[in-house]
Design a protein around this motif. Structure first.
Motif, PDB file in Angstrom:
ATOM      1  N   PHE A  58     -50.724  43.106 -45.553  1.00 31.39           N
ATOM      2  CA  PHE A  58     -50.426  41.684 -45.666  1.00 31.39           C
ATOM      3  C   PHE A  58     -49.790  41.150 -44.386  1.00 31.39           C
ATOM      4  O   PHE A  58     -48.803  41.708 -43.895  1.00 31.39           O
ATOM      5  N   HIS A  59     -50.344  40.065 -43.855  1.00 29.18           N
ATOM      6  CA  HIS A  59     -49.831  39.426 -42.644  1.00 29.18           C
ATOM      7  C   HIS A  59     -49.200  38.057 -42.924  1.00 29.18           C
ATOM      8  O   HIS A  59     -48.784  37.373 -41.996  1.00 29.18           O
ATOM      9  N   GLY A  60     -49.158  37.642 -44.151  1.00 28.84           N
ATOM     10  CA  GLY A  60     -48.585  36.345 -44.477  1.00 28.84           C
ATOM     11  C   GLY A  60     -47.112  36.426 -44.825  1.00 28.84           C
ATOM     12  O   GLY A  60     -46.412  37.372 -44.478  1.00 28.84           O
ATOM     13  N   LYS A  61     -46.636  35.393 -45.547  1.00 19.66           N
ATOM     14  CA  LYS A  61     -45.222  35.282 -45.919  1.00 19.66           C
ATOM     15  C   LYS A  61     -45.020  35.728 -47.365  1.00 19.66           C
ATOM     16  O   LYS A  61     -45.865  35.495 -48.229  1.00 19.66           O
ATOM     17  N   PHE A  62     -43.837  36.302 -47.591  1.00 24.66           N
ATOM     18  CA  PHE A  62     -43.443  36.532 -48.973  1.00 24.66           C
ATOM     19  C   PHE A  62     -43.116  35.171 -49.582  1.00 24.66           C
ATOM     20  O   PHE A  62     -42.564  34.299 -48.910  1.00 24.66           O
ATOM     21  N   PRO A  63     -43.426  34.941 -50.860  1.00 31.56           N
ATOM     22  CA  PRO A  63     -43.197  33.617 -51.456  1.00 31.56           C
ATOM     23  C   PRO A  63     -41.747  33.147 -51.354  1.00 31.56           C
ATOM     24  O   PRO A  63     -40.812  33.955 -51.463  1.00 31.56           O
ATOM     25  N   GLU A  64     -41.567  31.852 -51.149  1.00 30.42           N
ATOM     26  CA  GLU A  64     -40.217  31.290 -51.051  1.00 30.42           C
ATOM     27  C   GLU A  64     -39.498  31.308 -52.386  1.00 30.42           C
ATOM     28  O   GLU A  64     -38.259  31.293 -52.432  1.00 30.42           O
ATOM     29  N   ASN A  65     -40.263  31.327 -53.480  1.00 33.87           N
ATOM     30  CA  ASN A  65     -39.688  31.448 -54.819  1.00 33.87           C
ATOM     31  C   ASN A  65     -40.441  32.523 -55.576  1.00 33.87           C
ATOM     32  O   ASN A  65     -41.662  32.639 -55.457  1.00 33.87           O
ATOM     33  N   ILE A  66     -39.703  33.311 -56.340  1.00 35.99           N
ATOM     34  CA  ILE A  66     -40.302  34.391 -57.113  1.00 35.99           C
ATOM     35  C   ILE A  66     -39.993  34.167 -58.587  1.00 35.99           C
ATOM     36  O   ILE A  66     -38.843  33.889 -58.945  1.00 35.99           O
ATOM     37  N   ASN A  67     -41.015  34.246 -59.427  1.00 38.00           N
ATOM     38  CA  ASN A  67     -40.828  34.100 -60.868  1.00 38.00           C
ATOM     39  C   ASN A  67     -41.286  35.381 -61.546  1.00 38.00           C
ATOM     40  O   ASN A  67     -42.482  35.649 -61.653  1.00 38.00           O
TER      41      ASN A  67
END
Length: 301
Positions: free
Chosen positions: A76-85
């Protein structure tokens, strides 16, 4: 209910994960997730990434009963989500785990709402390109047994300066009284160590059969290779009560570890709380030290 993608060549994203409403375990270790293709001519060679560094790798929503989520050694080269549910992290009776490891190109920060996952037992963001401050809300995770934000293997050809996590260690970590394993080493954490770490019971055990989670030993505290300011034994007086580890083990990792103190203020004689000022707080600290001394060693005895 369980999906294991260990050591395989599946590729593509994970935006579909929340559609698996009955999923309880998602374990993806070593593969090409995050890549557009798998190179059939070369084993374990993945294709181009499907995200750029500004795109979240999925929307952060997880199935309602999923209590084990692991992404490790994918692409994975993207961002971890800003919010996690992760609903199960508030309801499940299982040992809930959010485990991200060896995702060297994964960027982003620890979600500010991480403190909502109150039943988390294990939290890993290890060996990633994530950064920023550790949220104060992490102190809400009072069920947490293991917290690992270390980046010992993050020397990678990304073309970006990788600092790891920055800022001060949040004092709220002292609320995690069930914590037995804390690794924050190989980052850019700065400032002074919060005395609240002494609320933790991280006493090392010499048991021949230590508690083990995926190969980790019970009772570890590692803070080396950061920018933390001395004197360490002043801010961690509880260290003197432990047979192991020593201050050197914690702050320098034994042999070879360092602390970059170039940004730390210079100590002044009489500055007992090391805030670079001499004021009434220092006077009160001195009075308390003297009272403690005379209570422990009464005159004439």
């Amino acid at each position: 209910k369980e999906l294991y993608l260990d050591q395989n060549m599946f590729y593509g994203g994970i935006e579909w994960i929340n559609d698996l409403s009955s999923l309880e375990v998602f374990d993806a270790y070593l593969g090409c997730l995050g890549s557009a293709t798998q190179n059939p001519l070369e084993p374990w060679a993945c294709g181009n990434p499907i995200h750029n560094h500004s795109e979240e790798i999925w929307n952060g929503e997880l199935p309602p009963n999923l209590w084990f989520f692991k992404l490790a050694a994918q692409r994975f080269h993207g961002k971890f989500p800003e919010n996690i549910n992760m609903p199960a992290a508030a309801t499940s009776e299982n040992d809930v785990r959010l485990h991200i490891e060896d995702e060297y190109w994964l960027t982003g920060t620890i979600p500010e709402n991480i403190g909502d996952l109150t039943n988390l037992w294990v939290l890993y963001f290890k060996n990633t390109s994530m950064g920023g401050r550790i949220p104060e809300s992490i102190g809400n995770l009072t069920n947490l047994f293991a917290l690992d934000l270390a980046n010992p293997d993050i020397v990678i050809p990304t073309g970006r300066p990788d600092e790891g996590f920055t800022g001060e260690i949040p004092p709220s970590i002292g609320n995690l009284t069930n914590l037995k394993y804390l690794r924050l080493h190989d980052n850019s954490l700065s400032g002074y160590i919060p005395e609240t770490l002494c609320n933790l019971t991280l006493t090392y055990t010499y048991s021949p059969d230590p508690i083990d989670i995926d190969g980790m030993s019970y009772g570890q505290l590692k803070l080396h290779n950061n920018r933390l300011c001395p004197p360490y034994d002043f801010y961690l007086p509880c260290i003197t009560e432990l047979l192991f580890p020593t201050v050197d083990d914690i702050m320098y990792g034994g042999e070879g570890g360092v602390q970059d103190t170039s940004m730390c203020s210079t100590y002044q004689l009489g500055d007992l709380n090391y805030d670079n000022e001499i004021n009434v707080v220092d006077a009160l600290l001195l009075i308390n030290l003297l009272l403690d001394y005379f209570i422990t060693f009464p005159p004439g005895e």
